[in-house]
Design a protein around this motif. Structure first.
Motif, PDB file in Angstrom:
ATOM      1  N   ALA A 330     180.833  52.915 -36.095  1.00  0.00           N
ATOM      2  CA  ALA A 330     180.679  54.177 -35.367  1.00  0.00           C
ATOM      3  C   ALA A 330     180.191  53.936 -33.943  1.00  0.00           C
ATOM      4  O   ALA A 330     180.672  54.568 -32.992  1.00  0.00           O
ATOM      5  N   ARG A 333     183.104  52.564 -31.871  1.00  0.00           N
ATOM      6  CA  ARG A 333     184.065  53.608 -31.492  1.00  0.00           C
ATOM      7  C   ARG A 333     183.517  54.470 -30.368  1.00  0.00           C
ATOM      8  O   ARG A 333     184.254  54.884 -29.468  1.00  0.00           O
ATOM      9  N   GLN A 334     182.214  54.725 -30.390  1.00  0.00           N
ATOM     10  CA  GLN A 334     181.621  55.534 -29.326  1.00  0.00           C
ATOM     11  C   GLN A 334     181.649  54.789 -27.999  1.00  0.00           C
ATOM     12  O   GLN A 334     181.902  55.387 -26.943  1.00  0.00           O
ATOM     13  N   GLN A 337     185.071  54.903 -26.528  1.00  0.00           N
ATOM     14  CA  GLN A 337     185.437  56.219 -26.034  1.00  0.00           C
ATOM     15  C   GLN A 337     184.702  56.595 -24.752  1.00  0.00           C
ATOM     16  O   GLN A 337     185.272  57.235 -23.871  1.00  0.00           O
ATOM     17  N   ARG A 362     192.219  55.934 -27.013  1.00  0.00           N
ATOM     18  CA  ARG A 362     192.945  55.915 -28.278  1.00  0.00           C
ATOM     19  C   ARG A 362     193.880  54.726 -28.390  1.00  0.00           C
ATOM     20  O   ARG A 362     194.201  54.289 -29.498  1.00  0.00           O
ATOM     21  N   LEU A 365     191.938  52.110 -30.109  1.00  0.00           N
ATOM     22  CA  LEU A 365     191.748  52.437 -31.518  1.00  0.00           C
ATOM     23  C   LEU A 365     193.023  52.230 -32.319  1.00  0.00           C
ATOM     24  O   LEU A 365     192.983  51.767 -33.469  1.00  0.00           O
ATOM     25  N   ARG A 369     193.326  49.703 -35.497  1.00  0.00           N
ATOM     26  CA  ARG A 369     193.745  50.248 -36.793  1.00  0.00           C
ATOM     27  C   ARG A 369     195.000  49.535 -37.298  1.00  0.00           C
ATOM     28  O   ARG A 369     195.089  49.184 -38.487  1.00  0.00           O
ATOM     29  N   VAL A 395     188.730  52.333 -38.180  1.00  0.00           N
ATOM     30  CA  VAL A 395     189.357  53.424 -37.423  1.00  0.00           C
ATOM     31  C   VAL A 395     190.137  54.280 -38.410  1.00  0.00           C
ATOM     32  O   VAL A 395     191.135  53.827 -38.994  1.00  0.00           O
ATOM     33  N   ASN A 398     192.162  60.204 -38.580  1.00  0.00           N
ATOM     34  CA  ASN A 398     191.853  61.294 -37.649  1.00  0.00           C
ATOM     35  C   ASN A 398     191.459  60.771 -36.271  1.00  0.00           C
ATOM     36  O   ASN A 398     191.610  61.467 -35.268  1.00  0.00           O
ATOM     37  N   ALA A 399     190.930  59.547 -36.213  1.00  0.00           N
ATOM     38  CA  ALA A 399     190.484  59.012 -34.918  1.00  0.00           C
ATOM     39  C   ALA A 399     191.643  58.722 -33.989  1.00  0.00           C
ATOM     40  O   ALA A 399     191.458  58.698 -32.758  1.00  0.00           O
TER      41      ALA A 399
END
Length: 810
Positions: A330, A333-334, A337, A362, A365, A369, A395, A398-399
């Motif tokens: 998490a 990912r933050q 972003q 994205r 990500l 993924r 990932v 929805n991400a």
């Protein structure tokens, strides 16, 4: 077999790990010649070496100077004979004198003074003796020592041309003097550098290799801590004379780019700590390599190695598995972003004003993924190799959901196109004006003597003394300017802007346009010849043909006339493909310019700089930022598609011209204008009203009108109430009787009658004076006034009915 020693100079450190790996690969491909420590003349005895160094070919015409040289030879040979070693070269290297650099004479002077040999001429005699020992090939100092000893280096070319390679140096001088583009300074440095290589390596000019040149460049760069000047000219002269062999690249710039990196090198750029993960990423890239081009492979290595795992190692050291804890995933990912935004106006602030969102986060990500999903799929096919790396995907689905992101991107692209399409004529006019003004100033300055003032293109300038190919002037503000560079930038900005806007091609396709891209097509029906521009395969790997308009033909013809050489031929030059990191074969590229002594293809970054400079001269501002308006080469592609479709070009034809495989991509580049929907809707209403009976278009009732007004903000005018849509051009106090949305107020009936009577009088006056145009407009207003009076008359005031009070029963 002769013993060898390693080169003393270390290669310079490039700016990035990728450049370092690329240059190491290039130096592996072109290794330098080894420096021997034993050859026939190095093994001469003292008397034999003295006799050969004083041969007739090395004798100086001045007997006094020659006598000093002979004395210096005796002193120097006596000192060398006292050093350990079997040959003169071994004694020279073992003495450690080269470590003193330019102060090398201190070692033999100290030895001579200890033996009672003192003279004020000893330093001069030793320098002359060292030079003749090098000329006679008895000593071969290293490249490093020769590069930092100017007293020896400056006279090497003239001395080596006496006996070592007189034909080669004569050929080199004749070639340089025959080419007016090679300056005397470049000629001197070329002969000097070639002499340094021969003095250190032996042989002749024909024996110099590409590796020798690279070693000399690394040595000079390491000593000067900067890039040595005139190196491309030095390499180009040796290459054109055929001294470097058939395998040598045509340009020195081709040696500075290492080409494509292997998957190992792509991952090792980021110096990952966890070796198992590093090896996994290398294996993954090798597995994906056959299905990807090099640019995609390089991007994939960046996202996986740098943006993913290197970031994990920096913020969570010690992790050596792909099974990341939920909180670690998490946080990563933050970080992907968010991007920190610096605080503006606070010079002492070291923190940020809050994170902002990356537009393309994205993409990272999606790559990560896909990496996890590929490992899971491959584990089913080859569990022994991939199963140990299967882990929960950090990932989720929805991400990477990017439907909304696509709509936002489309909105940004459309807004950018709408802002730039109306001002495109301003940019076209500006680049044309800059080109003409720069050409006028350059032509005027070339006919003016140095230190003289002149006026050109409305500017007061003063020409300075010549400096190479530059034509320097001082303007009225005291700024120094190079008119040749300004003229080049103005011309190529004009050419780039016009070609991009008239063709809609990509920037990489612009760089690949050659003289052979212009072809002719004869129409089979009429026999008319149509000029076509052939666009080489680039992004979609499919070539296409574009019709050359007369305006585009003028631009391309001006480019061809400019780049032709004295024989009328477009020069063949190699160009670098920065996507694939490869050099293309020499071709008559149209976007090329003179750079020093060679023609070079104009790269994409220079094209952008030229366009930005032209935009700065327009004075246009960006509404979003308030700064100068910017325009990328790809913006012209969207402008071309949008303008073509808006002016009647069928979308499927625009798709073929743009080279898109999917028509949705073409329509995605086209900006949506509100005027299109408005015009289409109005046309639909006009057609429907002409086909349907007029009785159906009745005046709405009060309830219908009130319900309709519920969708608008009401505004009050002098004679009625009317809806006030956003940005309505009408004033709030002006009665607009023509407007169909005008709902007349019955209390204003006398006012409307006065307006009608006034219109009747004005129509009579206009007919009497012959103002026919005004008569037509006044009659439309009169019709509107009569219509509003009829609406008021049809709206009868409700009749009051007296209802009796009902009686109650007893």
């Amino acid at each position: 077999m002769a013993a060898t020693v390693a080169p003393a100079a270390a290669p310079p450190q490039p700016r990035s790990t990728g450049q370092r790996l690329g240059r190491e690969a290039m130096r592996t491909r072109f290794p330098p010649r080894p420096i021997p420590t034993d050859w026939p003349r190095a093994g001469y005895g003292r008397e034999e070496a003295l006799r050969w160094a004083t041969a007739e070919v090395f004798v100086i015409g001045n007997p006094i100077v020659q006598a000093k040289r002979v004395r210096g030879l005796r002193h120097l040979l006596d000192w060398l004979a006292d050093q350990p070693g079997d040959t003169w070269q071994q004694r020279w290297l073992d003495s450690g004198t080269e470590l003193l650099g330019p102060r090398w004479r201190q070692a033999p002077l100290t030895w001579l003074e200890a033996r009672g040999r003192r003279s004020k001429w000893l330093p001069v005699e030793l320098s002359s003796a060292m030079r003749v020992l090098i000329f006679a090939d008895i000593l071969r100092p290293t490249l490093r020592w020769l590069a930092i000893t100017p007293s020896i280096k400056s006279e090497l070319a003239a001395g080596l041309a006496l006996e070592r390679d007189p034909a080669g140096f004569s050929k080199l001088r004749d070639y340089c003097h025959a080419d007016p583009g090679i300056s005397d300074r470049a000629t001197r440095f070329t002969a000097q550098r070639a002499a340094v290589i021969i003095a250190a390596k032996g042989g002749t000019l024909a024996d110099i290799t590409v590796g020798d040149v690279l070693e000399l460049v690394d040595t000079e760069t390491d000593l000067l801590t900067a890039w040595p000047r005139d190196i491309p000219v030095f390499y180009q002269i040796l290459h054109d004379l055929g001294f470097l062999g058939d395998q040598a690249p045509q340009r020195f710039r081709q040696l500075r780019t290492g080409g494509q990196l292997t998957p190992e090198q792509l991952v090792d750029r980021y110096e990952l700590t966890c070796r198992p993960i590093r090896n996994l990423l290398v294996d993954y890239l090798k597995e994906r390599q056959p299905s990807l081009d090099y640019n995609s492979l390089k991007d994939l290595s960046y996202y996986l190695a740098r943006r993913f795992w290197k970031d994990i190692e920096l913020h969570h050291p010690g992790i050596d598995t792909l099974d990341l804890p939920p909180e670690v995933a998490a946080q990563w990912r933050q970080r992907v972003q968010d991007i920190p935004r610096p605080i503006r106006g606070d010079e002492n602030a070291s923190s940020s004003s809050g994170p902002g969102q990356r537009i393309s986060f994205r993409e990272c990500l999606v790559k990560v993924r896909a990496f996890y999903l590929d490992l899971s799929q491959w584990a089913l096919e080859d569990p022994g190799r991939w199963a140990q790396w299967v882990a929960p995907n950090p990932v989720g689905r929805n991400a990477v959901e990017h439907r909304k992101a696509k709509r936002h991107r489309k909105a940004r692209m459309d807004a950018r196109t709408r802002e730039r399409l109306p001002v495109l004529p301003v940019l076209v006019t500006t680049v044309e004006r800059r080109k003409l003004a720069a050409a006028e100033m350059l032509a005027t300055a070339e006919n003016v003597e140095p230190e003289a003032g002149f006026t050109a293109a409305g500017q007061q300038l003063t020409r300075l003394r010549p400096f190479g190919r530059k034509l320097l002037v001082i303007d009225s503000d005291g700024c120094q300017r190079d008119l040749r560079r300004e003229e080049e930038y103005a011309f190529w900005a004009w050419a780039a802007v016009n070609v991009l806007r008239l063709t809609g091609i990509r920037i990489e396709e612009l760089m690949e346009i050659t003289h052979h891209s212009l072809i002719q097509y004869r129409l089979p029906t009429t026999g008319e010849i149509v000029p076509l521009l052939q666009i080489a395969p680039s992004k979609t790997d499919a070539e296409r043909l574009i019709v050359v308009s007369p305006e585009l033909a003028d631009v391309l013809s001006a480019v061809i006339v400019r780049i032709r050489d004295d024989t009328g031929v477009v020069p063949l030059i190699p160009a670098y493909d920065w996507h694939e990191c490869l050099w293309r074969a020499p071709a008559p590229v149209l976007f090329q310019r003179r750079f020093g002594t060679e023609n070079r293809a104009i790269n994409h970054s220079t094209i952008r700089k030229m366009i930005y400079a032209a935009l700065a001269d327009t004075g246009l501002t960006d509404p979003a930022t308030g700064g100068p308006l910017t325009c990328t080469p790809h913006d012209f592609r969207r402008l071309f598609i949008t303008d073509g479709v808006l002016n009647g070009l069928p979308p499927h034809i625009a798709q073929v011209i743009a080279g898109h495989r999917d028509i949705n991509v073409t329509m995605g580049c086209k900006a949506i204008y509100p005027e299109e929907a408005i015009q289409a809707h109005l046309s639909f209403l006009a057609r429907r009203r002409s086909l349907r009976p007029t009785e159906e278009y009745r005046v709405p009732t009060d309830d219908e009108w009130t319900e309709f007004l519920g969708h608008f903000e009401r505004r009050k005018v002098s004679t009625a109430s009317a809806p006030a849509p956003t940005r309505h051009p009408a004033s709030t106090s002006t009665p607009c009787l023509r407007c169909p949305m005008h709902w007349p107020d019955p209390a204003q009936r006398p006012r409307i009658i006065d307006i009608r009577d006034n219109l009747i009088d004005r129509i009579a006056e206009a007919e009497r004076e012959g103002w026919l145009g005004e008569v037509e407009g006044l009659r439309i207003s009169l019709t509107g006034a009569n219509d509003k009076l009829a609406q008021i008359d049809r709206r009868q005031t409700p009749t009051v009915v007296d209802l009796p009070t009902p009686a109650l029963r007893q």
